[in-house]
Enzyme design. Structure first.
Site, PDB file in Angstrom:
ATOM      1  N   CYS A 194       0.830  -1.193   0.000  1.00 34.02           N
ATOM      2  CA  CYS A 194       0.000   0.000   0.000  1.00 34.02           C
ATOM      3  C   CYS A 194       0.869   1.248   0.000  1.00 34.02           C
ATOM      4  CB  CYS A 194      -0.904   0.014   1.222  1.00 34.02           C
ATOM      5  SG  CYS A 194      -1.842  -1.511   1.458  1.00 34.02           S
ATOM      6  N   SER A 228      10.832 -12.875  -5.369  1.00 35.31           N
ATOM      7  CA  SER A 228      12.089 -12.583  -6.067  1.00 35.31           C
ATOM      8  C   SER A 228      13.296 -12.986  -5.237  1.00 35.31           C
ATOM      9  CB  SER A 228      12.147 -11.080  -6.382  1.00 35.31           C
ATOM     10  OG  SER A 228      13.411 -10.701  -6.866  1.00 35.31           O
ATOM     11  N   ASP A 265      -3.628  -9.614   8.103  1.00 39.09           N
ATOM     12  CA  ASP A 265      -2.459  -9.330   8.921  1.00 39.09           C
ATOM     13  C   ASP A 265      -2.534  -7.911   9.476  1.00 39.09           C
ATOM     14  OD1 ASP A 265      -2.105  -8.291   6.347  1.00 39.09           O
ATOM     15  OD2 ASP A 265       0.072  -8.435   6.437  1.00 39.09           O
ATOM     16  N   VAL A 323      -4.309  -7.747  -1.065  1.00 34.31           N
ATOM     17  CA  VAL A 323      -3.584  -9.016  -1.138  1.00 34.31           C
ATOM     18  C   VAL A 323      -4.191 -10.036  -0.174  1.00 34.31           C
ATOM     19  CG1 VAL A 323      -1.349 -10.146  -0.761  1.00 34.31           C
ATOM     20  CG2 VAL A 323      -1.438  -7.914  -1.888  1.00 34.31           C
ATOM     21  N   ARG A 380      -4.727   1.313  -1.020  1.00 34.04           N
ATOM     22  CA  ARG A 380      -4.588  -0.118  -0.766  1.00 34.04           C
ATOM     23  C   ARG A 380      -4.428  -0.947  -2.033  1.00 34.04           C
ATOM     24  NH1 ARG A 380      -9.063  -4.296   1.807  1.00 34.04           N
ATOM     25  NH2 ARG A 380      -7.587  -5.955   2.356  1.00 34.04           N
ATOM     26  N   LEU A 381      -3.481  -1.852  -1.977  1.00 41.19           N
ATOM     27  CA  LEU A 381      -3.370  -2.957  -2.924  1.00 41.19           C
ATOM     28  C   LEU A 381      -3.866  -4.189  -2.188  1.00 41.19           C
ATOM     29  CD1 LEU A 381      -2.287  -4.081  -5.682  1.00 41.19           C
ATOM     30  CD2 LEU A 381      -0.152  -4.560  -4.475  1.00 41.19           C
TER      31      LEU A 381
END
Length: 613
Positions: free
Chosen positions: A2, A377, A102, A53, A50-51
């Site tokens: 976010c 990654s 979370d 997830v 917000r993203l």
């Protein structure tokens, strides 16, 4: 992931100025394209992009929670990887939850344990919590510094944001740089000294630090640091411990309510993550995992092996994709897009950065985002395990400076005499180098060679790795893609920190201890292959394009960068058919990247309206 922002002011009623905090968050909308939220009381404004997830419904922010007549409000950017462990512990202490995010676990952890909550967290995060009863704002950043957090004081006001742009849109923040900011750009850059925001008056909350802001001022506290102690485990136990920690870390970071993939270069680090992730997917009945790799159109025609990049990757990518049975996607970037996107790289980082090495990652993430919201990654294994060439070069080890900046004398030549006299770039770099060395936690009784290697590891972990983490965060989040970095798990970092160099380098192989830990996880030829860095373009057309753009800038008397450059010297560089014999920064940044960096500096000065004072 976010974008967060906030404004605390003890003398103004911020309920009457609600548009400002909203603008601070909205300037970071690419970090959080899915939702926006704001919360206000008399002296504080919190805003969030917000993203989504985890827990789309239950994880909305700013999140407010009441407990024993007190009210707590939080904005948070990050992911916790021990969420369920914390939830269980908090339930045992009598706390309850409405959702499974979370975010709610983190806020409840603060309610239960106060400032000490950060010592229990395993994750990547930057957050701020308003405690209405105590009238205090608590902020914290993760131990390694994966997630960003900048702040500034303006009179009686305190401002914070995930990115510099979130501060710069505030009407009281001026885009100004003084001697220190200039030295950061032209001596340290594209790296950055921890804690420095480059813009005058702007600071960065350093990794492993928390902060309390109240009516009495600001107090920072370091809640985590590396501790040097004698390594007691034998080789076999060490190998097992590294393997167990790494597998646990990767599997923890596969939790997501949205599609997740891995970034696969075919090298040791990304291949290990992909192999473990693929096995976890299969075990849990999730099917084949998707993987992505990136390269440049025409690179096979121009590639030349060198110390820093010994071989191309495509063969290894296919081998690993077949081995792990992944659904692989090859992304090929066009060189003209690299040049066009230098401007986007500045917007993403809010500073001049690693030129095409930045923007290629941005373009790569942009393609991944078409199908995925989260990627995993292999960043930072080389810093932790000792994979870079400079760990193994006596010249680099003996150099009395940062090993990735051994061409400072060449960089100084591009600067005007007035700027050199003003910022003293070589003195500034020496001061920053000595400052870093003074921080190293030494180990009593360690021999000179091991003590020097400890210094090199510390420099890499605290001065070089943040540059790559900045790059990874800004370029990925600019596309709305969350990228996780398992090698930055603090448990792994703490353990490997104290493994002696001869054991880290077991068998005389770079990252030898990691290679030993990955027996049975990877095919043997992949496990033992030499390191290859992130790919860069070798097409001479990129050199031509950056040279021509830089010349346009030099030919324009209104270009803001002209006053700080030795234009005559740079024109000579543009006529050169050669290259610097070693990179002027990191592993990959040679003459075309120097041209591109100067282009980005000019773009930044011009389009951000930066004033040199």
């Amino acid at each position: 992931m976010c974008g967060i922002a906030g404004w605390l002011n003890w003398e103004r009623d911020l309920r009457k100025e609600q548009d400002i905090a909203g603008k601070m968050a909205d300037s970071q909308h690419r970090r959080g394209p899915d939702e926006r939220g704001e919360w206000y009381s008399e002296h504080i404004a919190l805003a969030h992009r917000r993203l989504v997830v985890i827990d789309p419904t239950g994880g909305k922010q700013p999140m407010e929670k009441r407990y024993q007549s007190n009210r707590y409000v939080m904005v948070y950017n990050g992911e916790l990887y021990n969420t369920e462990d914390l939830r269980k512990e908090l339930k045992q202490e009598g706390h309850s939850f409405e959702g499974h995010s979370d975010t709610e676990v983190l806020l409840t952890a603060y309610i239960a344990w106060g400032s000490e909550c950060v010592k229990k967290l395993n994750g990547i995060y930057a957050f701020a919590i308003w405690d209405s009863t105590l009238e205090r704002l608590f902020l914290a950043r993760d131990r390694i510094g994966v997630k960003p957090l900048f702040y500034t004081q303006q009179g009686n006001g305190f401002l914070f944001a995930s990115e510099l742009k979130g501060l710069l849109v505030h009407p009281e923040v001026e885009a100004e740089i003084d001697e220190e900011g200039l030295a950061e750009i032209f001596a340290v850059g594209p790296g950055r000294t921890p804690g420095h925001g480059v813009i005058k008056g702007v600071k960065e909350l350093k990794p492993g630090y928390s902060m309390v802001v109240n009516r009495y001022g600001i107090k920072e506290e370091q809640y985590w640091e590396l501790e040097s102690k004698s390594h007691q485990d034998d080789l076999e136990t060490t190998i097992t411990r590294v393997r167990d920690l790494f597998v646990d870390t990767v599997e923890r970071q596969l939790v997501s309510d949205v599609p997740i993939c891995t970034l696969l270069s075919g090298g040791l680090d990304s291949s290990a993550i992909t192999s473990i992730a693929s096995r976890a997917f299969m075990r849990e009945g999730k099917g084949r995992i998707d993987t992505y790799s990136v390269d440049y159109e025409g690179n096979e025609d121009y590639f030349e092996a060198n110390e820093f990049q010994p071989a191309p990757d495509d063969l290894w990518i296919k081998k690993m994709s077949d081995y792990a049975d992944t659904n692989h996607h090859y992304i090929r970037l066009k060189n003209d897009k690299l040049v066009e996107s230098l401007r986007e790289g500045v917007y993403a980082r809010d500073l001049p950065g690693m030129a095409d090495i930045d923007v290629s990652l941005y373009l790569f993430c942009k393609e991944i985002k078409k199908n995925f919201t989260v990627g995993v990654s292999g960043e930072c294994a080389d810093e932790i395990f000792g994979g870079y060439p400079w760990y193994h070069s006596q010249e680099a080890l003996k150099a009395n400076t940062f090993p990735w900046s051994r061409k400072l004398e060449e960089r100084v030549k591009i600067l005007s005499g007035d700027l050199i006299n003003r910022i003293n770039p070589q003195e500034y770099m020496e001061e920053r180098y000595l400052q870093a060395l003074a921080e190293v936690p030494t180990l009593k009784g360690e021999n000179d060679e091991d003590a020097r290697m400890r210094e090199i590891f510390y420099l890499n972990l605290t001065r070089w790795m943040p540059t790559l983490l900045d790059r990874k965060d800004r370029m990925s989040m600019y596309t709305g893609l969350e990228v996780r970095v398992p090698f930055c798990d603090h448990r792994l970092v703490e353990y490997v920190w104290n493994i002696p160099w001869e054991m880290k380098n077991v068998g005389g192989k770079r990252k030898g201890i990691l290679r030993e830990a990955l027996k049975g996880v990877l095919p043997e030829d992949v496990r033992l292959r030499p390191k290859n860095p992130y790919p860069k373009t070798f097409d001479p057309a990129y050199f031509d394009a950056t040279r021509d753009w830089l010349l346009e800038i030099l030919n324009n008397s209104n270009s803001p960068i002209i006053d700080v450059l030795d234009v005559t010297y740079i024109r000579k560089l543009t006529e050169s058919d050669g290259d610097f014999d070693i990179p002027w920064f990191g592993q990959l940044m040679r003459l075309p990247q120097l041209f591109a960096y100067l282009i980005q500096v000019n773009l930044w000065l011009d389009e951000y309206g930066v004033k040199i004072i």
